[in-house]
Design a protein around this motif. Structure first.
Motif, PDB file in Angstrom:
ATOM      1  N   VAL A  34       0.874  -1.170   0.000  1.00 34.72           N
ATOM      2  CA  VAL A  34       0.000   0.000   0.000  1.00 34.72           C
ATOM      3  C   VAL A  34       0.911   1.219   0.000  1.00 34.72           C
ATOM      4  O   VAL A  34       1.772   1.357   0.877  1.00 34.72           O
ATOM      5  N   LYS A  35       0.746   2.082  -0.995  1.00 33.82           N
ATOM      6  CA  LYS A  35       1.694   3.178  -1.204  1.00 33.82           C
ATOM      7  C   LYS A  35       0.931   4.484  -1.443  1.00 33.82           C
ATOM      8  O   LYS A  35      -0.046   4.515  -2.206  1.00 33.82           O
ATOM      9  N   VAL A  36       1.374   5.538  -0.782  1.00 37.51           N
ATOM     10  CA  VAL A  36       0.813   6.867  -0.997  1.00 37.51           C
ATOM     11  C   VAL A  36       1.773   7.663  -1.874  1.00 37.51           C
ATOM     12  O   VAL A  36       2.969   7.763  -1.580  1.00 37.51           O
ATOM     13  N   THR A  37       1.257   8.212  -2.958  1.00 41.07           N
ATOM     14  CA  THR A  37       2.057   9.009  -3.883  1.00 41.07           C
ATOM     15  C   THR A  37       1.586  10.451  -3.854  1.00 41.07           C
ATOM     16  O   THR A  37       0.382  10.714  -3.973  1.00 41.07           O
ATOM     17  N   VAL A  66      -9.648   9.421 -10.678  1.00 40.83           N
ATOM     18  CA  VAL A  66      -8.253   8.996 -10.514  1.00 40.83           C
ATOM     19  C   VAL A  66      -8.152   7.541 -10.945  1.00 40.83           C
ATOM     20  O   VAL A  66      -8.978   6.712 -10.526  1.00 40.83           O
ATOM     21  N   GLN A  67      -7.181   7.226 -11.792  1.00 42.27           N
ATOM     22  CA  GLN A  67      -6.922   5.851 -12.201  1.00 42.27           C
ATOM     23  C   GLN A  67      -5.421   5.575 -12.103  1.00 42.27           C
ATOM     24  O   GLN A  67      -4.605   6.483 -12.274  1.00 42.27           O
ATOM     25  N   ALA A  68      -5.086   4.326 -11.833  1.00 43.98           N
ATOM     26  CA  ALA A  68      -3.678   3.921 -11.770  1.00 43.98           C
ATOM     27  C   ALA A  68      -3.544   2.516 -12.349  1.00 43.98           C
ATOM     28  O   ALA A  68      -4.297   1.613 -11.964  1.00 43.98           O
ATOM     29  N   THR A 142      -5.236  -0.535  -7.309  1.00 40.95           N
ATOM     30  CA  THR A 142      -6.544  -0.041  -6.896  1.00 40.95           C
ATOM     31  C   THR A 142      -6.354   1.240  -6.098  1.00 40.95           C
ATOM     32  O   THR A 142      -5.610   1.261  -5.112  1.00 40.95           O
ATOM     33  N   VAL A 143      -7.016   2.311  -6.533  1.00 41.04           N
ATOM     34  CA  VAL A 143      -6.964   3.572  -5.797  1.00 41.04           C
ATOM     35  C   VAL A 143      -7.952   3.497  -4.638  1.00 41.04           C
ATOM     36  O   VAL A 143      -9.115   3.130  -4.815  1.00 41.04           O
ATOM     37  N   ILE A 144      -7.468   3.830  -3.430  1.00 41.82           N
ATOM     38  CA  ILE A 144      -8.307   3.790  -2.230  1.00 41.82           C
ATOM     39  C   ILE A 144      -8.861   5.190  -1.997  1.00 41.82           C
ATOM     40  O   ILE A 144      -8.124   6.102  -1.597  1.00 41.82           O
ATOM     41  N   PRO A 145     -10.168   5.403  -2.232  1.00 44.19           N
ATOM     42  CA  PRO A 145     -10.732   6.765  -2.146  1.00 44.19           C
ATOM     43  C   PRO A 145     -10.570   7.407  -0.775  1.00 44.19           C
ATOM     44  O   PRO A 145     -10.324   8.611  -0.678  1.00 44.19           O
ATOM     45  N   SER A 146     -10.705   6.621   0.303  1.00 43.31           N
ATOM     46  CA  SER A 146     -10.656   7.196   1.641  1.00 43.31           C
ATOM     47  C   SER A 146      -9.295   7.793   1.980  1.00 43.31           C
ATOM     48  O   SER A 146      -9.191   8.646   2.869  1.00 43.31           O
ATOM     49  N   GLY A 147      -8.242   7.355   1.276  1.00 48.67           N
ATOM     50  CA  GLY A 147      -6.901   7.863   1.545  1.00 48.67           C
ATOM     51  C   GLY A 147      -6.372   8.764   0.452  1.00 48.67           C
ATOM     52  O   GLY A 147      -5.191   9.096   0.447  1.00 48.67           O
ATOM     53  N   GLN A 169      -2.828   4.020  -2.882  1.00 47.89           N
ATOM     54  CA  GLN A 169      -3.039   2.934  -3.836  1.00 47.89           C
ATOM     55  C   GLN A 169      -2.619   1.592  -3.245  1.00 47.89           C
ATOM     56  O   GLN A 169      -1.628   1.487  -2.528  1.00 47.89           O
ATOM     57  N   SER A 170      -3.413   0.586  -3.558  1.00 53.05           N
ATOM     58  CA  SER A 170      -3.098  -0.794  -3.205  1.00 53.05           C
ATOM     59  C   SER A 170      -2.577  -1.472  -4.463  1.00 53.05           C
ATOM     60  O   SER A 170      -3.282  -1.548  -5.478  1.00 53.05           O
ATOM     61  N   ILE A 171      -1.337  -1.960  -4.404  1.00 49.75           N
ATOM     62  CA  ILE A 171      -0.695  -2.566  -5.575  1.00 49.75           C
ATOM     63  C   ILE A 171      -0.468  -4.049  -5.285  1.00 49.75           C
ATOM     64  O   ILE A 171       0.266  -4.399  -4.358  1.00 49.75           O
ATOM     65  N   GLN A 172      -1.097  -4.910  -6.071  1.00 47.46           N
ATOM     66  CA  GLN A 172      -0.959  -6.352  -5.899  1.00 47.46           C
ATOM     67  C   GLN A 172      -0.406  -6.985  -7.167  1.00 47.46           C
ATOM     68  O   GLN A 172      -0.740  -6.566  -8.282  1.00 47.46           O
TER      69      GLN A 172
END
Length: 220
Positions: A34-37, A66-68, A142-147, A169-172
């Motif tokens: 889980v990474k914040v950019t 927002v998309q990633a 996956t972009v996490i809207p709450s963060g 973002q959650s990156i798997q």
């Protein structure tokens, strides 16, 4: 063969074999972070919609999309790192982030305040992350809207609006694999009937004392 009762049955008891080895196909997670950019973006105030500006104004911003994703066509480069004394080969993955935000300029020189103008700005950014992403795996972001947030940093010369965007973002990294597991075969549960209202035929209340009266026409 030893057998056992399946618990929770609503119909007559059924018996199944004990757990056995089964081969299943499932998505396996190879890596997950889980990474914040943080993105600092600059937008030019729309001259057609907004100029000239009021003598007093405020600026607000709102993320509209927002998309990633992993950058299409990019090559995952191998990178050798040492973690906890162990040498590992990971992959450098390029992530592309795109989005839009709405800029609203409010005229604060009048009471009540009114919206002076709005315009939309798009942004594109790339970043590299180290992941265990060998050939044959997929990178799902996956972009996490709450963060994920956006705020105004400043307005420069009444011409430029600088904003600060934080994308959580959650990156798997996943791949479909076949696994041998110990499991029991499932059975469907008993059907639960839908309650039905009884079908009853009723007749209007009768007055036999006055009709057909006594003696009845068929009395002997």
């Amino acid at each position: 063969m030893e057998r056992k009762l399946v618990q929770g049955q609503q119909t007559s008891p059924e018996y199944l074999p004990l757990p056995s080895l089964e081969c299943i196909q499932v998505p396996k997670i190879f890596d997950w972070i889980v990474k914040v950019t943080q993105i600092v973006d600059e937008s030019t105030i729309d001259p057609a919609a907004c100029l000239p500006l009021p003598s007093s104004f405020s600026v607000s911003v709102e993320l509209t999309s927002v998309q990633a994703v992993e950058k299409p066509g990019s090559v995952r480069e191998n990178v050798v790192v040492t973690i906890g004394g162990t040498t590992l080969t990971l992959q450098r993955v390029v992530i592309r982030k795109t989005g839009t935000y709405l800029v609203t300029i409010t005229d604060t020189s009048v009471v009540p305040n009114v919206v002076h103008c709005t315009y939309t700005k798009s942004f594109v950014r790339f970043e590299k992350v180290l992941l265990c992403a060998p050939p044959g795996t997929d990178v799902d972001v996956t972009v996490i809207p709450s963060g994920t947030t956006i705020e105004v940093l400043d307005v420069v010369d009444n011409t430029l609006v600088n904003v600060d965007i934080n994308i959580c973002q959650s990156i798997q990294v996943t791949a479909i694999v076949k696994l041998m597991v110990e499991a029991e075969l499932c059975q469907p549960r008993a059907d639960i009937p839908i309650p039905e209202n009884p079908c009853v035929v009723t007749f209007p209340h009768q007055c036999p004392a006055i009709f057909p009266g006594h003696p009845y026409p068929f009395a002997t």
